[in-house]
Design a protein around this motif. Structure first.
Motif, short mmCIF file in Angstrom:
data_model
loop_
_atom_site.label_atom_id
_atom_site.label_comp_id
_atom_site.label_asym_id
_atom_site.label_seq_id
_atom_site.Cartn_x
_atom_site.Cartn_y
_atom_site.Cartn_z
N ARG A 143 0.85 60.41 50.22
CA ARG A 143 1.62 61.42 49.88
C ARG A 143 1.75 62.28 51.30
O ARG A 143 0.69 62.73 51.97
CB ARG A 143 0.78 62.37 48.92
N ALA A 144 2.78 62.75 51.51
CA ALA A 144 3.38 63.74 52.77
C ALA A 144 4.10 65.09 52.09
O ALA A 144 4.85 64.96 51.35
CB ALA A 144 4.17 62.89 53.46
N GLY A 145 3.17 66.10 52.60
CA GLY A 145 3.81 67.29 52.07
C GLY A 145 4.97 67.63 53.25
O GLY A 145 5.09 67.28 54.19
N SER A 146 5.57 68.87 52.66
CA SER A 146 6.45 69.63 53.38
C SER A 146 6.28 71.13 53.35
O SER A 146 6.53 71.41 52.11
CB SER A 146 7.74 68.81 53.26
N ASP A 147 6.72 71.89 54.25
CA ASP A 147 6.90 73.38 53.80
C ASP A 147 8.39 73.68 53.36
O ASP A 147 8.34 74.64 52.65
CB ASP A 147 6.64 73.92 55.32
N ARG A 148 9.39 72.89 53.47
CA ARG A 148 10.63 72.96 53.01
C ARG A 148 11.11 72.51 52.01
O ARG A 148 11.91 72.76 51.13
CB ARG A 148 11.47 72.92 54.26
N PHE A 149 10.37 71.34 51.68
CA PHE A 149 10.94 70.29 50.52
C PHE A 149 9.79 69.87 49.77
O PHE A 149 8.52 70.15 50.11
CB PHE A 149 11.59 68.95 51.13
N ALA A 150 10.00 69.37 48.47
CA ALA A 150 9.13 68.87 47.75
C ALA A 150 8.41 67.44 48.42
O ALA A 150 9.02 67.14 49.44
CB ALA A 150 9.57 68.25 46.51
N SER A 151 7.00 67.28 48.19
CA SER A 151 6.21 66.21 48.97
C SER A 151 7.00 65.14 48.67
O SER A 151 7.68 64.76 47.55
CB SER A 151 5.00 66.36 48.85
N ILE A 152 6.72 63.96 49.53
CA ILE A 152 6.99 62.55 49.04
C ILE A 152 5.83 61.58 48.82
O ILE A 152 4.67 61.94 49.22
CB ILE A 152 7.80 61.80 50.41
N GLU A 153 5.68 60.95 47.68
CA GLU A 153 4.77 60.09 47.45
C GLU A 153 5.15 58.44 47.56
O GLU A 153 6.35 58.07 47.12
CB GLU A 153 4.23 60.29 45.80
N TYR A 154 4.51 57.69 48.31
CA TYR A 154 4.93 56.19 48.62
C TYR A 154 3.91 55.30 47.73
O TYR A 154 2.75 55.70 47.84
CB TYR A 154 4.39 55.85 50.11
N GLU A 155 4.52 54.34 47.15
CA GLU A 155 3.74 53.45 46.54
C GLU A 155 4.05 52.02 47.60
O GLU A 155 5.11 51.86 47.84
CB GLU A 155 4.33 53.07 44.95
#
Length: 583
Positions: A143-155
């Motif tokens: 999971r990668a977070g972001s201050d400006r956007f929603a986070s990304i989850e990778y499978e």
């Protein structure tokens, strides 16, 4: 009397059995993603509190950072401005006790079994600051977070490293169970749950420099706990489905070694890995399916056809981008050229998380497009193949000093590169200026630069980086040693040992040897100034001293400098005063 003793013994046995039953883990709930409130305790709200047992952490793995080899972990270099080294970001442990570590400096997950390196899974499409690594069967999650956007989850497919799915957290989590990252806190920080629904927390007590992990039944309280090992410090902690708890830690200064500890033994039998929810077959981005060709291009790194796995990853990330109408036009040429077998094409200009496609502007949570491209373009195996067309070695600070490599030298170059592996730009040794001599090897339009004893780089706008076998730096010095330079040539100042600035505005005399190479490059017009000259600055003097006893004085004034009695024109000469007082 004998009857009474028999009765009392029977009651004692029954009491002991009930205590033992309290230590058994409840049957796992049907949902592997249930919240802590749906734990076994909710099925038995009248359970009595128990005394938590302490468990002793066990060291499973110790990995030193140096030397930089493929079986070790990487760390980003210290940067000016107080940026400290950053090593691995997360860990996971599977049911067979294999240890998985997100090696963010090298954009890969490294797998260790039985205390030994097994393999590395390259993930150049994952944001470097991702965390929350989780392993479930043959799937990995990050999971990668972001201050400006929603986070990304990778499978991710564990055996191949292929990106199976990328989703925005706006649509909910695709993780098979709750997975967080423990945060230092004086209050309980709940960071995960096992398949049985037991909760796991982390509590930090600064007053006694101690932190505590707990396995918690929400009705009865803590069931077991462990004190964080010292003198290491927490990077991440991982709850396995069966309740086994593991910690990733580092030396106190963060530059020596990485450690993996087993903190709590499994709490019970875990359910088998849940069948993953089928991911969409292919993503759509800009209304188009995954291209049949995707060509990545970077200045001084050349172009490369991305393989099918990389094309799929780029398109998954691009599928998360949303169109914007309030942003400026693209700043430079396209990074990615998408082509389809029907003859259609798209040029994709990338600037961080911004995508410029077919006159439209898109933005989204992903910013790894340039990272993925530079990773592929700096692949040592690719560079080794490019040596087949010949190579030129040069010292760019000395105009005209270059030559073609011989056949035997090309064989040595290829051998050195073939033993390397790609890393992120952040792992390159950080230097405020390139030292002299800086070596370059040109393979057509691809320029390799040596970066310290073990690293190399390609590219200009976005640098691709790699680790070589340690011989490349020695090879280039033997192939093209620095020749004697006439004392009448300002380039000879590169060989000085110290340089002192004498300027009234900067408080008089100060040693600025730290900036020697940059100053000489400016004086030699290797890096001409593009700024307007600070005409209000008064003339000043540089004094260069050599170990041989030679001393050279360079007097700088508006538009020129004087060296050994010659006045040499130099646009923006007075701007060299800016080196004074800079760290």
């Amino acid at each position: 009397m004998l009857g009474r003793l028999t009765t009392m013994r029977w009651l004692g046995i029954m009491l002991l059995a009930s205590v033992i039953a309290c230590e058994q883990v409840a049957v796992p709930s049907p949902s592997s993603t249930s919240s802590p409130s749906l734990s076994a305790a909710s099925a038995n709200p009248s359970a009595t509190p128990i005394v938590a047992r302490e468990e002793t952490p066990r060291l499973l793995l110790s990995i030193p950072y140096a030397p930089p080899t493929v079986d070790k972990l990487g760390a980003t270099a210290t940067r000016i401005g107080g940026v400290t080294p950053r090593g691995p970001g997360s860990l996971a442990v599977d049911e067979n006790d294999r240890i998985y570590i997100w090696d963010r400096a090298r954009l890969r997950v490294v797998v260790y079994g039985g205390g030994k390196f097994e393999r590395a899974i390259a993930l150049p499409y994952v944001e470097q600051e991702a965390n929350a690594l989780l392993v479930d069967g043959d799937r990995l999650y990050l999971r990668a977070g972001s201050d400006r956007f929603a986070s990304i989850e990778y499978e991710i497919d564990g055996p191949t490293g292929a990106l199976l799915r990328a989703v925005s957290s706006e649509g909910g989590s695709i993780y098979p169970r709750r997975r967080g990252r423990p945060q230092p806190s004086a209050t309980r920080d709940s960071f995960g749950a096992d398949a049985a629904g037991l909760d796991y927390s982390y509590t930090s007590t600064p007053q006694i420099a101690q932190s505590r992990y707990e396995r918690v039944d929400l009705a009865r309280g803590a069931v077991a706990y462990a004190i964080e090992p010292a003198p290491e410090k927490l990077i991440d902690a991982y709850v396995r489905a069966d309740g086994g708890l593991y910690e990733l830690a580092a030396d106190f200064v963060g530059v020596g070694s990485v450690y993996v500890y087993a903190l709590l033994a499994p709490s019970g039998v875990a359910r088998p890995p849940s069948p993953p929810i089928a991911a969409p077959a292919t993503p759509l981005a800009f209304g188009r399916p995954v291209p049949d060709r995707l060509i990545a291009t970077l200045a001084e790194a050349g172009s490369v056809d991305l393989d099918a796995q990389s094309r799929m990853a780029v398109w998954w990330l691009a599928s998360l981008a949303k169109e914007r109408t309030d942003l400026p036009a693209p700043p430079y040429g396209p990074l990615l050229l998408a082509r389809w077998n029907d003859g259609s094409k798209l040029d994709v200009v990338v600037d961080g998380s911004l995508l410029f496609v077919d006159g439209k502007i898109y933005t989204g949570p992903a910013a790894a497009y340039q990272q993925l491209a530079s990773y592929a373009l700096a692949s040592p195996s690719r560079l080794a193949e490019l040596t087949a067309r010949g190579a030129t070695i040069r010292i760019p600070d000395l105009p005209g000093l270059q030559r073609n490599l011989t056949t035997a030298e090309l064989v040595d170059l290829r051998a050195s590169l073939s033993k390397g592996f790609s890393v992120s730009e952040g792992e390159l040794p950080f230097m405020l200026e390139d030292p002299f001599p800086l070596y370059e090897i040109a393979l057509g339009d691809v320029v390799i630069r040596t970066r310290g004893n073990d690293y190399g780089s390609v590219g200009k706008l976005r640098t691709g980086a790699f680790v070589h076998d340690g011989t490349l730096d020695d090879l280039v010095r033997s192939w093209l040693p620095v020749p004697p330079i006439s004392v009448n040539d300002p380039h000879s100042l590169f060989l000085a040992d110290t340089v002192v600035l004498d300027q009234v505005e900067r408080g008089g005399i100060q040693d600025i040897t730290r900036w020697k190479a940059s100053i000489v490059r400016a004086l030699s017009a290797v890096t001409p100034s593009e700024q307007s000259e600070f005409v209000q600055v008064k003339a000043f003097t540089f004094t260069f001293e050599f170990s041989s006893g030679r001393t050279e004085t360079v007097q700088v004034r508006a538009g020129a400098f004087t060296y050994r009695g010659r006045v040499i024109p130099l646009a923006g000469a007075l701007n060299l005063s800016l080196f004074g007082g800079v760290p």
